[in-house]
Design a protein around this motif. Structure first.
Motif, PDB file in Angstrom:
ATOM      1  N   CYS A  57       1.269  -1.014   0.628  1.00 55.43           N
ATOM      2  CA  CYS A  57      -0.353   0.139   0.348  1.00 55.43           C
ATOM      3  C   CYS A  57       0.522   1.015  -0.708  1.00 55.43           C
ATOM      4  O   CYS A  57       2.384   0.926   0.715  1.00 55.43           O
ATOM      5  N   THR A  59       3.397   4.227  -0.469  1.00 53.34           N
ATOM      6  CA  THR A  59       4.260   4.228  -0.362  1.00 53.34           C
ATOM      7  C   THR A  59       5.338   3.023  -1.072  1.00 53.34           C
ATOM      8  O   THR A  59       6.113   3.199  -1.818  1.00 53.34           O
ATOM      9  N   SER A 104       5.780  -4.070   3.353  1.00 49.04           N
ATOM     10  CA  SER A 104       5.389  -3.166   4.441  1.00 49.04           C
ATOM     11  C   SER A 104       6.573  -2.933   5.105  1.00 49.04           C
ATOM     12  O   SER A 104       6.887  -2.996   5.821  1.00 49.04           O
ATOM     13  N   THR A 109       0.641  -3.141   8.467  1.00 58.24           N
ATOM     14  CA  THR A 109      -0.468  -2.295   7.809  1.00 58.24           C
ATOM     15  C   THR A 109      -2.071  -4.082   7.419  1.00 58.24           C
ATOM     16  O   THR A 109      -1.832  -4.530   6.828  1.00 58.24           O
ATOM     17  N   LYS A 364       0.691   6.729  10.313  1.00 63.74           N
ATOM     18  CA  LYS A 364       1.512   5.906   9.992  1.00 63.74           C
ATOM     19  C   LYS A 364       1.533   4.477  10.248  1.00 63.74           C
ATOM     20  O   LYS A 364       2.231   4.094   8.815  1.00 63.74           O
TER      21      LYS A 364
END
Ligand code: BG6
Length: 369
Positions: A57, A59, A104, A109, A364
């Motif tokens: 996901c 960046t 990740s 995430t 974050k």
């Protein structure tokens, strides 16, 4: 703890040369060969892989897009990249010979974790590329390659992006080494070029002041467009994402070849357009094509901000602002070309009075689906 910087993000951007070097450290032996035994997939398992799917996901997804170019070129294994949130809902084709790479930073995430679980239910092997030791995604994966960026506090990812790129390059080259799809000398040459990248990133940072001035001069812009092609396209996407996240500006990235199929209608007087130019050596056709794109948008009034390698004089006549980065092989260019875009977004956000460490509405790590 901010080490003399006003924001963690500024500190983390400055730490990138070290982060890249640390992610290479201990993974190259005295003979210039890669030693990635830590990923716990046997050579036999790596030889059986016939397809790679990268899930991630934000960046990390952009790192995956760069990885696709490198992995397919070096290994000839078909490689797809998919937003983790879309992956399991489209009933992807997976089996034991599919390697799913989950990228990740946080390892927490939820979208990416659910993609990992789905892949493992279908008996695919999962390799995590992760920055946080012992986090959930590596714990639930078959294998893990850690990035060594150190803790990242700024919500917008910077140094972890560069280290994700390095980890992806290492995986690609390691697969090529194990499967014999490249000559040893060729692999060693690329590893040597990778080893030069920390100094090149440092050089970008040493000459970054004009990018700051440019960003401040554009504080009142309504929108910024980004163009790139080949691995410069994901770099453009990352530049646009940073600007959205930090400066809350409308920013969009396009593959430069796609410009004529629609987005060129957006070009108007004084619209800032950032263009990432591929190196001339190797992919000179792309270099020339993007040069025409720059001419086309400039003829329509765009303010062209051109990122290109040192020594490339060909773009100068069409650039309102020229940003030089050290020369690097095409596939590795994102390691240097991304840095000015991070600084650009950060400085523009600061000029607009925003807290770059804690952008509004963002977290974050997002632990809900
Ligand atoms: C987002 C963060 O919500 O999650 C982004 O704000 C990040 O900066 C994305 O790129 C993915 O996070 P991770 O930890 O899975 O890499």
């Amino acid at each position: 703890e901010k080490g003399g910087y006003d924001y963690f993000m500024l500190k983390e951007i400055a730490e990138q040369p070290r982060a890249v070097a640390d992610t290479l450290l201990g993974r190259i032996d005295a003979n210039g060969r890669l030693t990635l035994d830590e990923i716990r997939l046997s050579d036999d398992e790596l030889r059986e892989i016939d397809k790679i799917i990268i899930v991630a996901c934000g960046t990390a997804y952009h790192a995956g897009l760069v990885a696709k170019y490198a992995i397919e070129h070096w290994t000839r294994i078909p490689c797809e990249v998919e937003l983790a949130s879309e992956f399991r809902y489209r009933d992807p084709i997976l089996d034991r010979d599919t390697l799913v790479i989950a990228i990740s930073q946080s390892g927490e995430t939820m979208d990416t974790l659910m993609a990992v679980r789905h892949a493992r239910e279908q008996r695919s092997r999962v390799l995590a590329i992760c920055n946080v030791n012992g986090s959930t995604i590596p714990r639930e994966s078959d294998a893990v390659l850690y990035t060594h960026a150190g803790p990242e506090v700024g919500v917008a990812a910077t140094k972890t992006f560069l280290t994700q790129l390095v980890a992806c390059y290492l995986v690609g080259l390691y697969l090529a080494q194990v499967r014999g799809t490249m000559f040893g000398d060729e692999i060693r040459a690329i590893i040597a070029q990778l080893a030069d990248m920390p100094d090149k990133v440092e050089k970008v940072l040493d000459t970054i002041e004009p990018v700051r001035e440019l960003a401040r001069s554009l504080a009142d812009a309504k929108a910024v467009l980004f163009l790139g092609r080949h691995v410069g396209y994901p770099v453009a996407l990352e530049g646009a994402l940073k600007l959205k996240e930090l400066a809350y500006m409308h920013a969009e990235a396009f593959a430069a070849g796609e410009l004529k199929h629609g987005p060129i209608a957006l070009i108007e007087q004084d619209l800032p357009v950032v263009v990432v130019v591929p190196p001339r050596r190797g992919r000179s056709v792309l270099h020339d094509k993007i040069l025409s794109n720059i001419q086309e948008i400039r003829a329509r009034g765009a303010k062209t901000i051109v990122i290109t390698e040192e020594g490339d004089e060909t773009v100068a006549p069409y650039a309102d602002t020229l940003i030089y980065v050290p020369a690097a092989p095409t596939l590795l260019q994102p390691l240097v070309a991304t840095v000015p875009l991070q600084v650009f977004a950060c400085e523009l956000a600061l000029a607009r009075g925003h807290d770059v460490d804690r952008p509004r509405n963002l977290a974050k790590s997002v632990t809900v689906e």
